[in-house]
Design an enzyme around this catalytic site. Structure first.
Site, PDB file in Angstrom:
ATOM      1  N   GLY A 167      -0.375   4.349   0.431  1.00  0.00           N
ATOM      2  CA  GLY A 167      -1.232   5.420   0.963  1.00  0.00           C
ATOM      3  C   GLY A 167      -0.431   6.267   1.943  1.00  0.00           C
ATOM      4  O   GLY A 167       0.796   6.289   1.918  1.00  0.00           O
ATOM      5  N   PHE A 168      -1.152   6.960   2.843  1.00  0.00           N
ATOM      6  CA  PHE A 168      -0.476   7.858   3.788  1.00  0.00           C
ATOM      7  C   PHE A 168       0.535   7.118   4.652  1.00  0.00           C
ATOM      8  O   PHE A 168       1.637   7.612   4.899  1.00  0.00           O
ATOM      9  CB  PHE A 168      -1.510   8.556   4.683  1.00  0.00           C
ATOM     10  CG  PHE A 168      -2.253   9.643   3.979  1.00  0.00           C
ATOM     11  CD1 PHE A 168      -1.704  10.905   3.865  1.00  0.00           C
ATOM     12  CD2 PHE A 168      -3.489   9.408   3.409  1.00  0.00           C
ATOM     13  CE1 PHE A 168      -2.372  11.916   3.209  1.00  0.00           C
ATOM     14  CE2 PHE A 168      -4.172  10.410   2.745  1.00  0.00           C
ATOM     15  CZ  PHE A 168      -3.613  11.669   2.640  1.00  0.00           C
ATOM     16  N   GLY A 169       0.157   5.923   5.142  1.00  0.00           N
ATOM     17  CA  GLY A 169       1.068   5.159   5.995  1.00  0.00           C
ATOM     18  C   GLY A 169       2.260   4.669   5.189  1.00  0.00           C
ATOM     19  O   GLY A 169       3.418   4.883   5.580  1.00  0.00           O
ATOM     20  N   GLY A 219       0.806  -1.215   0.000  1.00  0.00           N
ATOM     21  CA  GLY A 219       0.000   0.000   0.000  1.00  0.00           C
ATOM     22  C   GLY A 219       0.838   1.263   0.000  1.00  0.00           C
ATOM     23  O   GLY A 219       1.698   1.462   0.866  1.00  0.00           O
ATOM     24  N   ALA A 277      -5.904  10.469   8.345  1.00  0.00           N
ATOM     25  CA  ALA A 277      -4.549  10.408   7.786  1.00  0.00           C
ATOM     26  C   ALA A 277      -3.443  10.472   8.849  1.00  0.00           C
ATOM     27  O   ALA A 277      -2.420   9.791   8.721  1.00  0.00           O
ATOM     28  CB  ALA A 277      -4.371  11.539   6.777  1.00  0.00           C
ATOM     29  N   GLU A 322     -19.134  17.216   3.437  1.00  0.00           N
ATOM     30  CA  GLU A 322     -18.428  17.969   2.398  1.00  0.00           C
ATOM     31  C   GLU A 322     -19.108  17.802   1.039  1.00  0.00           C
ATOM     32  O   GLU A 322     -19.244  18.755   0.276  1.00  0.00           O
ATOM     33  CB  GLU A 322     -16.956  17.531   2.369  1.00  0.00           C
ATOM     34  CG  GLU A 322     -16.230  18.061   3.601  1.00  0.00           C
ATOM     35  CD  GLU A 322     -14.860  17.453   3.885  1.00  0.00           C
ATOM     36  OE1 GLU A 322     -14.226  17.913   4.837  1.00  0.00           O
ATOM     37  OE2 GLU A 322     -14.432  16.538   3.174  1.00  0.00           O
TER      38      GLU A 322
HETATM   39  C1  FAD Z   1     -13.425  10.337   0.757  1.00  0.00           C
HETATM   40  C2  FAD Z   1     -12.472  10.356   1.920  1.00  0.00           C
HETATM   41  C3  FAD Z   1     -12.236  11.532   2.607  1.00  0.00           C
HETATM   42  C4  FAD Z   1     -11.342  11.580   3.676  1.00  0.00           C
HETATM   43  N1  FAD Z   1     -11.129  12.767   4.315  1.00  0.00           N
HETATM   44  C5  FAD Z   1     -10.194  12.830   5.279  1.00  0.00           C
HETATM   45  C6  FAD Z   1      -9.867  14.075   5.875  1.00  0.00           C
HETATM   46  O1  FAD Z   1     -10.431  15.117   5.551  1.00  0.00           O
HETATM   47  N2  FAD Z   1      -8.885  14.089   6.825  1.00  0.00           N
HETATM   48  C7  FAD Z   1      -8.219  12.954   7.203  1.00  0.00           C
HETATM   49  O2  FAD Z   1      -7.313  13.026   8.036  1.00  0.00           O
HETATM   50  N3  FAD Z   1      -8.537  11.769   6.675  1.00  0.00           N
HETATM   51  C8  FAD Z   1      -9.486  11.678   5.715  1.00  0.00           C
HETATM   52  N4  FAD Z   1      -9.786  10.469   5.142  1.00  0.00           N
HETATM   53  C9  FAD Z   1      -9.168   9.255   5.684  1.00  0.00           C
HETATM   54  C10 FAD Z   1      -7.741   9.076   5.196  1.00  0.00           C
HETATM   55  O3  FAD Z   1      -7.687   9.213   3.798  1.00  0.00           O
HETATM   56  C11 FAD Z   1      -7.273   7.695   5.631  1.00  0.00           C
HETATM   57  O4  FAD Z   1      -7.330   7.627   7.042  1.00  0.00           O
HETATM   58  C12 FAD Z   1      -5.855   7.434   5.164  1.00  0.00           C
HETATM   59  O5  FAD Z   1      -5.839   7.401   3.741  1.00  0.00           O
HETATM   60  C13 FAD Z   1      -5.318   6.119   5.723  1.00  0.00           C
HETATM   61  O6  FAD Z   1      -4.043   5.887   5.201  1.00  0.00           O
HETATM   62  P1  FAD Z   1      -3.569   4.402   4.914  1.00  0.00           P
HETATM   63  O7  FAD Z   1      -2.149   4.495   4.483  1.00  0.00           O
HETATM   64  O8  FAD Z   1      -3.903   3.526   6.051  1.00  0.00           O
HETATM   65  O9  FAD Z   1      -4.483   3.903   3.697  1.00  0.00           O
HETATM   66  P2  FAD Z   1      -4.716   4.520   2.239  1.00  0.00           P
HETATM   67  O10 FAD Z   1      -4.248   5.905   2.158  1.00  0.00           O
HETATM   68  O11 FAD Z   1      -6.131   4.223   1.912  1.00  0.00           O
HETATM   69  O12 FAD Z   1      -3.777   3.618   1.308  1.00  0.00           O
HETATM   70  C14 FAD Z   1      -3.962   2.244   1.162  1.00  0.00           C
HETATM   71  C15 FAD Z   1      -3.292   1.807  -0.124  1.00  0.00           C
HETATM   72  O13 FAD Z   1      -3.241   0.381  -0.146  1.00  0.00           O
HETATM   73  C16 FAD Z   1      -3.548  -0.100  -1.454  1.00  0.00           C
HETATM   74  N5  FAD Z   1      -4.031  -1.466  -1.311  1.00  0.00           N
HETATM   75  C17 FAD Z   1      -5.090  -1.898  -0.589  1.00  0.00           C
HETATM   76  N6  FAD Z   1      -5.212  -3.253  -0.658  1.00  0.00           N
HETATM   77  C18 FAD Z   1      -4.190  -3.670  -1.449  1.00  0.00           C
HETATM   78  C19 FAD Z   1      -3.782  -4.950  -1.901  1.00  0.00           C
HETATM   79  N7  FAD Z   1      -4.407  -6.073  -1.532  1.00  0.00           N
HETATM   80  N8  FAD Z   1      -2.713  -5.026  -2.726  1.00  0.00           N
HETATM   81  C20 FAD Z   1      -2.049  -3.894  -3.119  1.00  0.00           C
HETATM   82  N9  FAD Z   1      -2.388  -2.660  -2.701  1.00  0.00           N
HETATM   83  C21 FAD Z   1      -3.444  -2.546  -1.874  1.00  0.00           C
HETATM   84  C22 FAD Z   1      -4.583   0.895  -1.956  1.00  0.00           C
HETATM   85  O14 FAD Z   1      -4.632   0.887  -3.382  1.00  0.00           O
HETATM   86  C23 FAD Z   1      -4.075   2.223  -1.375  1.00  0.00           C
HETATM   87  O15 FAD Z   1      -3.209   2.883  -2.267  1.00  0.00           O
HETATM   88  C24 FAD Z   1     -10.677  10.401   4.067  1.00  0.00           C
HETATM   89  C25 FAD Z   1     -10.895   9.205   3.379  1.00  0.00           C
HETATM   90  C26 FAD Z   1     -11.779   9.181   2.307  1.00  0.00           C
HETATM   91  C27 FAD Z   1     -12.001   7.898   1.552  1.00  0.00           C
END
Ligand code: FAD
Length: 446
Positions: A25-27, A23, A328, A182
């Site tokens: 994403g943010f993490g 992944g 995030a 929003e």
């Molecule tokens: C519409 C929306 C609005 C939001 N608004 C806010 C906000 O205003 N403020 C805030 O702080 N937070 C907000 N959030 C929440 C924030 O985006 C999440 O808390 C944050 O993205 C979590 O980070 P993460 O790294 O855990 O996951 P993510 O950022 O979701 O990243 C996960 C990644 O893993 C990949 N992945 C998943 N499963 C697999 C797999 N099996 N194989 C390969 N890749 C995979 C995905 O493609 C993705 O790129 C919002 C979320 C959404 C959906």
């Protein structure tokens, strides 16, 4: 045609410990940015080739921003790292005994595995809603919704049936959290400033925006003050807020609430909940409430070298007995600390426990209107909170290019009220809607 068995991961062998991150994403990106490639080989798998800035996803859905304004290619983010390897592939599982990650195109051994796979939409087991509602979790969801909104106005301007016109102009948003609020605010802004000039023949006093929340207030994760201010503002802009209201069913035509009330709508947006994007193969006792149980070092329950961070991780601490909020900041902070801890572990040193620093939360409600809960129980609302929201979102956007596009777009909109991306590039049609498929095929739109 290319088959999966003709592909291979092609990751070079290494003498360094290999960290595999699922992944970007943010993490995932905050972990990878802080890990030094002189100490580790870093492999990142993601099923999409970009990092998405989800807090601005609603702007893509409501034609405020282009998708590439809120996304940055993962390869570009790491083009200055020597021993970093990105592969565009879905991870299907993990074998913790063999220390291997399984993907659609092969397996890869790891020394340390970090699951940062985020979350996905939770329909709470309701298959009918899953089939008919519009989720708001990924870029493709936002683009589908954008097409659906614009198609609804096009069709409403052509239909002779008043009942169908009303169903096309009723928009029901389920989930009164930040995404729902929003979206509702942004739709209300379009109704006031943009749509009447686009569709002069359509009576926009007929357009209804409903915001439905199961709990007793909107923005339940924020303070009661923020909730009250938000509801007041939403209602002032003509949004119909329904709290303590649960959806029972939605067949694509009519939403039925518990208690029997019904609304005819072609567009039901589901922003009511998420669950962890789990990876198969972890010990059964590592999964709780659709998230991966980790200790204060982000180590997955019952494993040694497997870690989980961000939305998918459930880290219970005295301050957060039910885990950290799914936003995030916990993902960013857990990613940064884990980078330090992996270094320590690789040198047989003691890792540092995670302590969440809550920087507060913000939600935008409309033009000049936002709410903010800051540390030390400080609450802001109105114009000041709106400025804070703009500043924070530009600041945290990844990449100079994105910052520039978003800033110039907002400045343009600030002065003109216009939204440039009211474009249906790929019409949205429900999979089972054969009539619509036929019409679009005839009009050469598919
Ligand atoms: C519409 C929306 C609005 C939001 N608004 C806010 C906000 O205003 N403020 C805030 O702080 N937070 C907000 N959030 C929440 C924030 O985006 C999440 O808390 C944050 O993205 C979590 O980070 P993460 O790294 O855990 O996951 P993510 O950022 O979701 O990243 C996960 C990644 O893993 C990949 N992945 C998943 N499963 C697999 C797999 N099996 N194989 C390969 N890749 C995979 C995905 O493609 C993705 O790129 C919002 C979320 C959404 C959906």
């Amino acid at each position: 045609m290319l088959q999966y068995d003709q592909l291979s991961l092609n990751i070079p062998d290494t003498q360094k410990p290999r960290v595999v991150i699922i992944g970007g994403g943010f993490g995932g990106i905050n972990l990878a940015k802080k890990l030094k490639s002189k100490d580790f080989q870093i492999v990142m798998f993601d099923k999409q080739n970009y990092h998405g800035f989800w807090p601005l996803l609603y702007q893509v859905a409501t034609a405020g921003l282009e998708p590439d304004a809120i996304a940055e290619p993962l390869r570009k983010l790491f083009d200055d790292c020597d021993d970093f390897h990105f592969r565009l592939v879905k991870v299907t599982g993990v074998d913790t005994a063999l220390k291997q990650v399984k993907t659609l195109i092969g397996d890869l051994p790891y020394d340390y595995l970090v699951i940062a796979s985020g979350s996905k939409t939770n329909y709470f087991g309701n298959k009918q809603i899953q089939q008919n509602a519009f989720p708001m979790k990924q870029m493709t969801d936002a683009l589908n919704l954008r097409s659906q909104l614009l198609q609804s106005f096009e069709q409403a301007s052509m239909t002779k049936d008043p009942g169908m016109r009303q169903a096309l102009l009723n928009f029901v948003i389920v989930g009164g959290g930040p995404t729902g609020v929003e979206l509702a605010g942004s739709l209300a802004e379009m109704r006031k400033h943009v749509l009447p000039s686009d569709y002069p023949g359509l009576d926009f006093s007929l357009m209804n925006i409903y915001l439905v929340e199961g709990l007793d207030r909107v923005l339940p994760p924020m303070s009661p003050e923020a909730s009250a201010k938000t509801r007041q503002y939403l209602e002032k802009t003509g949004i119909q807020v329904k709290v303590k209201t649960m959806v029972e069913s939605y067949d694509g035509e009519t939403v039925t609430f518990k208690g029997g009330e019904q609304i005819r709508t072609q567009t039901l947006i589901w922003a009511a909940g998420v669950q962890g994007s789990l990876i198969d193969g972890l010990p059964a006792d590592a999964i709780e409430r659709s998230r991966i149980l980790v200790n204060e070092f982000s180590q997955v329950n019952g494993t040694q070298d497997v870690f989980a961070i961000g939305d998918v991780a459930l880290m219970k601490t005295p301050d957060y007995p039910n885990g950290h909020p799914g936003v995030a900041q916990p993902a960013i902070q857990q990613g940064a600390l884990l980078a330090k801890n992996l270094f320590r572990l690789s040198k047989q040193q003691v890792p540092e426990p995670f302590k969440y620093f809550d920087k507060g939360s913000l939600a935008i409600i409309g033009r000049y209107q936002a709410v903010a809960d800051l540390p030390k129980k400080l609450h802001l609302s109105g114009f000041v909170a709106w400025i804070a929201w703009l500043f924070v979102h530009i600041w945290y956007l990844i990449g100079f290019r994105s910052k520039l596009i978003v800033l110039s777009n907002w400045l343009y909109r600030f002065f003109t009220y216009d939204r440039g991306t009211r474009i249906i590039i790929r019409p949205h049609v429900r999979k089972d809607d054969t009539v619509a498929h036929e019409i679009l095929a005839k009009s050469e739109m598919l």
